[in-house]
Enzyme design. Sequence first.
Site, PDB file in Angstrom:
ATOM      1  N   CYS A 107     -99.048  16.960  32.475  1.00  0.00           N
ATOM      2  CA  CYS A 107     -97.527  16.289  32.044  1.00  0.00           C
ATOM      3  C   CYS A 107     -97.082  16.786  30.815  1.00  0.00           C
ATOM      4  O   CYS A 107     -98.142  16.346  29.565  1.00  0.00           O
ATOM      5  CB  CYS A 107     -97.426  14.982  32.190  1.00  0.00           C
ATOM      6  SG  CYS A 107     -96.125  14.017  31.819  1.00  0.00           S
ATOM      7  N   CYS A 116     -99.488   7.158  32.138  1.00  0.00           N
ATOM      8  CA  CYS A 116    -101.143   7.512  32.512  1.00  0.00           C
ATOM      9  C   CYS A 116    -102.219   7.682  31.409  1.00  0.00           C
ATOM     10  O   CYS A 116    -101.575   7.857  30.210  1.00  0.00           O
ATOM     11  CB  CYS A 116    -100.899   8.921  33.161  1.00  0.00           C
ATOM     12  SG  CYS A 116     -99.836   9.322  34.473  1.00  0.00           S
ATOM     13  N   CYS A 194     -91.121  13.710  36.380  1.00  0.00           N
ATOM     14  CA  CYS A 194     -92.512  13.107  36.199  1.00  0.00           C
ATOM     15  C   CYS A 194     -93.204  13.448  37.277  1.00  0.00           C
ATOM     16  O   CYS A 194     -93.094  13.275  38.693  1.00  0.00           O
ATOM     17  CB  CYS A 194     -92.314  11.442  36.339  1.00  0.00           C
ATOM     18  SG  CYS A 194     -93.705  10.440  36.460  1.00  0.00           S
ATOM     19  N   TYR A 339    -102.222 -14.821  49.401  1.00  0.00           N
ATOM     20  CA  TYR A 339    -101.558 -13.760  48.316  1.00  0.00           C
ATOM     21  C   TYR A 339    -101.048 -12.647  49.169  1.00  0.00           C
ATOM     22  O   TYR A 339    -101.052 -11.653  48.672  1.00  0.00           O
ATOM     23  CB  TYR A 339    -102.309 -13.314  47.382  1.00  0.00           C
ATOM     24  CG  TYR A 339    -103.170 -14.279  46.675  1.00  0.00           C
ATOM     25  CD1 TYR A 339    -102.603 -15.407  45.635  1.00  0.00           C
ATOM     26  CD2 TYR A 339    -104.542 -14.422  46.983  1.00  0.00           C
ATOM     27  CE1 TYR A 339    -103.467 -16.189  45.120  1.00  0.00           C
ATOM     28  CE2 TYR A 339    -105.338 -15.602  46.529  1.00  0.00           C
ATOM     29  CZ  TYR A 339    -104.936 -16.305  45.467  1.00  0.00           C
ATOM     30  OH  TYR A 339    -105.851 -17.368  44.737  1.00  0.00           O
ATOM     31  N   ASP A 411    -105.862 -10.986  48.366  1.00  0.00           N
ATOM     32  CA  ASP A 411    -105.394  -9.816  47.726  1.00  0.00           C
ATOM     33  C   ASP A 411    -104.722 -10.433  46.417  1.00  0.00           C
ATOM     34  O   ASP A 411    -103.267 -10.547  46.296  1.00  0.00           O
ATOM     35  CB  ASP A 411    -104.197  -8.796  48.611  1.00  0.00           C
ATOM     36  CG  ASP A 411    -103.890  -7.611  47.811  1.00  0.00           C
ATOM     37  OD1 ASP A 411    -104.649  -7.304  46.796  1.00  0.00           O
ATOM     38  OD2 ASP A 411    -102.640  -7.284  48.338  1.00  0.00           O
ATOM     39  N   CYS A 438    -107.558  -5.634  42.031  1.00  0.00           N
ATOM     40  CA  CYS A 438    -107.152  -4.503  41.145  1.00  0.00           C
ATOM     41  C   CYS A 438    -107.447  -4.813  39.781  1.00  0.00           C
ATOM     42  O   CYS A 438    -107.061  -3.906  39.005  1.00  0.00           O
ATOM     43  CB  CYS A 438    -105.195  -4.520  41.177  1.00  0.00           C
ATOM     44  SG  CYS A 438    -104.616  -5.988  40.590  1.00  0.00           S
TER      45      CYS A 438
END
Length: 520
Positions: A107, A116, A194, A339, A411, A438
């Site tokens: 990119c 990123c 992108c 969740y 989650d 995550c």
Amino acid sequence: MKRTACCAHSTRRNTPRSGPAAARISSAADAAPPGNLVAGSVAAVTFTDLLANGQAVGRIDGLVIFVTGPLPGESVDVRVTSVKAKYAVGEALTYHTRSPLRAEPFCPVFGVCGGCQVQHLAYPAQLAWKEQIVRNALRRIGGFTDIVVAHPVGMAHPRAYRNKMSLVVVPRADATRFGFYQARSHELVPIEACPVVVPQLDAAIAGLHAAAADPRTAPAFNDVKHAIMRVGTASGQAVLSLTTERHSAAIAAAAPALAEKIPGVVGISNSFEPRNANAVLGRKMAYVWGAREMEEVIEGVRFRVSPASFFQVNSDMVGRIFRFMAPGLAPGRKVVDLYCGAGTFAIFFAARGAQVVGIEENPAAIREANLNAELNAVTGRARFIAGRVEGAVAAAGGRAALNAADIVFLDPPRKGSDEATLDAIAAAGVDNVWYLSCNPATLARDLRTLETKGYVPGLVQPFDMFPQTGHVETFVTLHRRGGSPIGLPPADAFPWLDDMPAWPAEERFTGDEFADLGDR
């Protein structure tokens, strides 16, 4: 599914890159570490690891220094920009060695745009790095010294994967600009394309530029702060929302003509009254043209998704997680989904024959979950409770669901779960806990809590939900001691598996030690 900005492309910030595009490569170091480290000092540093935000880790006279751009094993002349009590921060000047793990970023604005963090790290090495991030968190935060972490499930093509983008919009007299925030700032990085969004969203960027230049549609952007767009990779349908401070009549007036500019758009909305200056979406939504939602299909399950839905940004990887969990979902098995968001996983469980109770605090997400259950004809096997998870599991309905459950699936957002919820799971004696996280740091903390309550961690399987970034999704199974564990087979092999290098570092730099940097 998530309620934080861990997936929000437009609001992620990092230090600007210092790498081959910004610093020359030389063959010998001509700087030495200073005796008294102050801002402006120049030193030669050999870097040993990466933080989750992509910053390289090294030492100057024993003091940890973080610099964006270098990779482990690279020797670099560094200028110190700030010195704290426990660490320093610097910028790369001259590279003396080049890591074999280095890749050419694909990119043109990588390192300036905040989206990123690790395009300069070859993709097999990204997977090895993320495996190490998970392992380190489990060992150092959770205390699981002998735990086995499987190789991350990667993408065959780790670009063009995001089904959602949130563009910053800056209206100007000469030309409205679209882009993402510069690393760790609110400066706009204008973009024309992108490479990490799906091709249809990439084409939509050009469509937005064209719409902002067309007299018929240009007034719609006069007060716009953000443009949020989602696309169904299976259906090709897209929805667009433009965020303003107040309701915009201009957006409604221009919407039919605007729709002609955006490939596949089936609905346009005006999001307004954001809660604060950093909010991408407003508290209110006016649907001004077409449908409220687009449709996505993953592993045969249909989802209606709006711009504001709690839905993962990588449909391909969600499908891989679905396939991974499917062997544990026998018909009639009872699952509680905590969740649950808009029911992404709950409806998949129900579609595979499970009896599911989902709990979610956001009323809009619960409405979407019920609509998606109807769409998939699983209303007889999926029901949803609106309320904060820690309160709902303590109420009669939540307790009854836990007492009957074969599996509790969690989650949670990045902050993880909480003591009250984990206490309720243990008190109900649920045999199996499936935890999808995550955030490796909060995952490790919560697994430690569950272990003290009688649960044994089993399989740990990372999934690369966010290639080119420092984020990793991790799925963990646990079973109650003395209970009946539900086994899952190993994840399917993927093309990069044989190319994964050994990650070269075992440094002690994790979010628990440098929380302000490691999780930024």
